[in-house]
Design a protein around this motif. Sequence first.
Motif, PDB file in Angstrom:
ATOM      1  N   GLN A   1       0.777  -1.125   0.058  1.00  0.00           N
ATOM      2  CA  GLN A   1      -0.014  -0.135  -0.139  1.00  0.00           C
ATOM      3  C   GLN A   1       0.941   1.162  -0.084  1.00  0.00           C
ATOM      4  N   VAL A   2       0.825   1.855  -1.136  1.00  0.00           N
ATOM      5  CA  VAL A   2       1.505   3.294  -1.099  1.00  0.00           C
ATOM      6  C   VAL A   2       1.084   4.396  -0.429  1.00  0.00           C
ATOM      7  N   GLN A   3       1.553   5.020   0.424  1.00  0.00           N
ATOM      8  CA  GLN A   3       1.032   6.052   1.264  1.00  0.00           C
ATOM      9  C   GLN A   3       2.114   7.303   1.025  1.00  0.00           C
ATOM     10  N   LEU A   4       1.547   8.557   0.784  1.00  0.00           N
ATOM     11  CA  LEU A   4       2.287   9.865   1.139  1.00  0.00           C
ATOM     12  C   LEU A   4       1.603  10.547   2.304  1.00  0.00           C
ATOM     13  N   VAL A   5       2.330  10.942   3.015  1.00  0.00           N
ATOM     14  CA  VAL A   5       1.592  11.558   4.213  1.00  0.00           C
ATOM     15  C   VAL A   5       2.379  12.786   4.391  1.00  0.00           C
ATOM     16  N   GLU A   6       1.642  14.049   4.467  1.00  0.00           N
ATOM     17  CA  GLU A   6       2.084  15.264   4.435  1.00  0.00           C
ATOM     18  C   GLU A   6       2.032  15.730   6.111  1.00  0.00           C
ATOM     19  N   SER A   7       2.819  16.520   6.515  1.00  0.00           N
ATOM     20  CA  SER A   7       2.754  17.185   7.759  1.00  0.00           C
ATOM     21  C   SER A   7       3.402  18.455   7.757  1.00  0.00           C
ATOM     22  N   GLY A   8       3.271  19.417   8.509  1.00  0.00           N
ATOM     23  CA  GLY A   8       3.900  20.601   8.641  1.00  0.00           C
ATOM     24  C   GLY A   8       3.195  21.886   8.581  1.00  0.00           C
ATOM     25  N   GLY A   9       1.670  21.593   8.230  1.00  0.00           N
ATOM     26  CA  GLY A   9       0.832  22.871   7.851  1.00  0.00           C
ATOM     27  C   GLY A   9       0.487  23.463   9.130  1.00  0.00           C
ATOM     28  N   GLY A  10      -0.392  24.576   9.066  1.00  0.00           N
ATOM     29  CA  GLY A  10      -0.811  25.218  10.109  1.00  0.00           C
ATOM     30  C   GLY A  10      -0.914  26.621   9.720  1.00  0.00           C
ATOM     31  N   LEU A  11      -1.228  27.510  10.956  1.00  0.00           N
ATOM     32  CA  LEU A  11      -1.745  28.895  10.881  1.00  0.00           C
ATOM     33  C   LEU A  11      -0.377  29.799  11.082  1.00  0.00           C
ATOM     34  N   VAL A  12      -0.161  30.578  10.222  1.00  0.00           N
ATOM     35  CA  VAL A  12       0.815  31.599  10.007  1.00  0.00           C
ATOM     36  C   VAL A  12       0.546  32.853   9.979  1.00  0.00           C
ATOM     37  N   GLN A  13       1.247  34.127  10.441  1.00  0.00           N
ATOM     38  CA  GLN A  13       0.943  35.217   9.945  1.00  0.00           C
ATOM     39  C   GLN A  13       1.469  35.639   8.654  1.00  0.00           C
ATOM     40  N   ALA A  14       1.185  36.641   7.889  1.00  0.00           N
ATOM     41  CA  ALA A  14       1.518  36.883   6.679  1.00  0.00           C
ATOM     42  C   ALA A  14       2.891  37.449   7.022  1.00  0.00           C
ATOM     43  N   GLY A  15       4.015  36.820   5.959  1.00  0.00           N
ATOM     44  CA  GLY A  15       5.262  37.164   6.057  1.00  0.00           C
ATOM     45  C   GLY A  15       6.041  35.955   6.889  1.00  0.00           C
ATOM     46  N   GLY A  16       5.438  35.301   7.528  1.00  0.00           N
ATOM     47  CA  GLY A  16       6.004  33.955   8.105  1.00  0.00           C
ATOM     48  C   GLY A  16       6.318  32.804   7.521  1.00  0.00           C
ATOM     49  N   SER A  17       6.693  31.704   7.905  1.00  0.00           N
ATOM     50  CA  SER A  17       7.452  30.590   7.170  1.00  0.00           C
ATOM     51  C   SER A  17       6.759  29.376   7.657  1.00  0.00           C
ATOM     52  N   LEU A  18       6.744  28.273   6.874  1.00  0.00           N
ATOM     53  CA  LEU A  18       6.450  26.985   7.245  1.00  0.00           C
ATOM     54  C   LEU A  18       7.229  25.948   6.385  1.00  0.00           C
ATOM     55  N   ARG A  19       7.297  24.904   6.971  1.00  0.00           N
ATOM     56  CA  ARG A  19       8.129  23.938   6.297  1.00  0.00           C
ATOM     57  C   ARG A  19       7.193  22.627   6.170  1.00  0.00           C
ATOM     58  N   LEU A  20       6.652  22.071   5.139  1.00  0.00           N
ATOM     59  CA  LEU A  20       5.923  21.267   5.064  1.00  0.00           C
ATOM     60  C   LEU A  20       6.935  19.870   4.752  1.00  0.00           C
ATOM     61  N   SER A  21       6.389  18.660   4.975  1.00  0.00           N
ATOM     62  CA  SER A  21       7.041  17.454   4.649  1.00  0.00           C
ATOM     63  C   SER A  21       6.089  16.530   4.071  1.00  0.00           C
ATOM     64  N   CYS A  22       6.502  15.501   3.109  1.00  0.00           N
ATOM     65  CA  CYS A  22       5.853  14.389   2.437  1.00  0.00           C
ATOM     66  C   CYS A  22       6.694  13.122   2.641  1.00  0.00           C
ATOM     67  N   ALA A  23       6.270  12.415   3.621  1.00  0.00           N
ATOM     68  CA  ALA A  23       7.117  10.973   3.489  1.00  0.00           C
ATOM     69  C   ALA A  23       6.387   9.817   2.663  1.00  0.00           C
ATOM     70  N   ALA A  24       7.127   9.244   1.850  1.00  0.00           N
ATOM     71  CA  ALA A  24       6.512   8.022   1.125  1.00  0.00           C
ATOM     72  C   ALA A  24       6.834   6.790   1.669  1.00  0.00           C
ATOM     73  N   SER A  25       5.838   6.022   1.629  1.00  0.00           N
ATOM     74  CA  SER A  25       6.205   4.724   1.949  1.00  0.00           C
ATOM     75  C   SER A  25       5.298   3.718   0.975  1.00  0.00           C
ATOM     76  N   GLY A  26       5.510   2.339   1.331  1.00  0.00           N
ATOM     77  CA  GLY A  26       4.783   1.314   0.435  1.00  0.00           C
ATOM     78  C   GLY A  26       5.658   0.762  -0.701  1.00  0.00           C
ATOM     79  N   ARG A  27       6.639   1.400  -1.312  1.00  0.00           N
ATOM     80  CA  ARG A  27       7.320   0.901  -2.402  1.00  0.00           C
ATOM     81  C   ARG A  27       8.350   1.721  -2.562  1.00  0.00           C
ATOM     82  N   THR A  28       9.275   1.260  -3.695  1.00  0.00           N
ATOM     83  CA  THR A  28      10.561   2.058  -3.852  1.00  0.00           C
ATOM     84  C   THR A  28      10.245   3.334  -4.672  1.00  0.00           C
TER      85      THR A  28
END
Length: 123
Positions: A1-28
């Motif tokens: 079972q292939v899975q892509l799982v995102e994380s790192g979202g949220g609420l931020v003020q204009a001008g701010g920063s966020l870092r999203l991650s996407c972890a893949a699993s289930g196959r090469t």
Amino acid sequence: QVQLVESGGGLVQAGGSLRLSCAASGRTFIGYAMAWFRQAPGKERLFVVGINWSADRTEYANSVKGRFTISRDNAKNTAYLQMNNLRPEDTAVYYCAARIGGIAPSTNYYNYWGQGTQVTVSS
């Protein structure tokens, strides 16, 4: 079972920063391009940025050039999206996607999708 799982979202003020991650699993994921799309309420899902397997090629939507940076760590099967100088118009659900081959700026070409992570930028 292939899975892509995102994380790192949220609420931020204009001008701010966020870092999203996407972890893949289930196959090469050798040879797979990774991309980020986003979808605002009532609008279509749009291409944001993509990176090829060897990470020597990237493509960015004009709206995020100079503010967003995509990267990947193939040893961890993970892609990242560093978002700086965020604007209210960046508010959307961000989706990670994967496809065999090169980057493609359209949802039609991607085989695998994550569930999405909400990014909200307040003014």
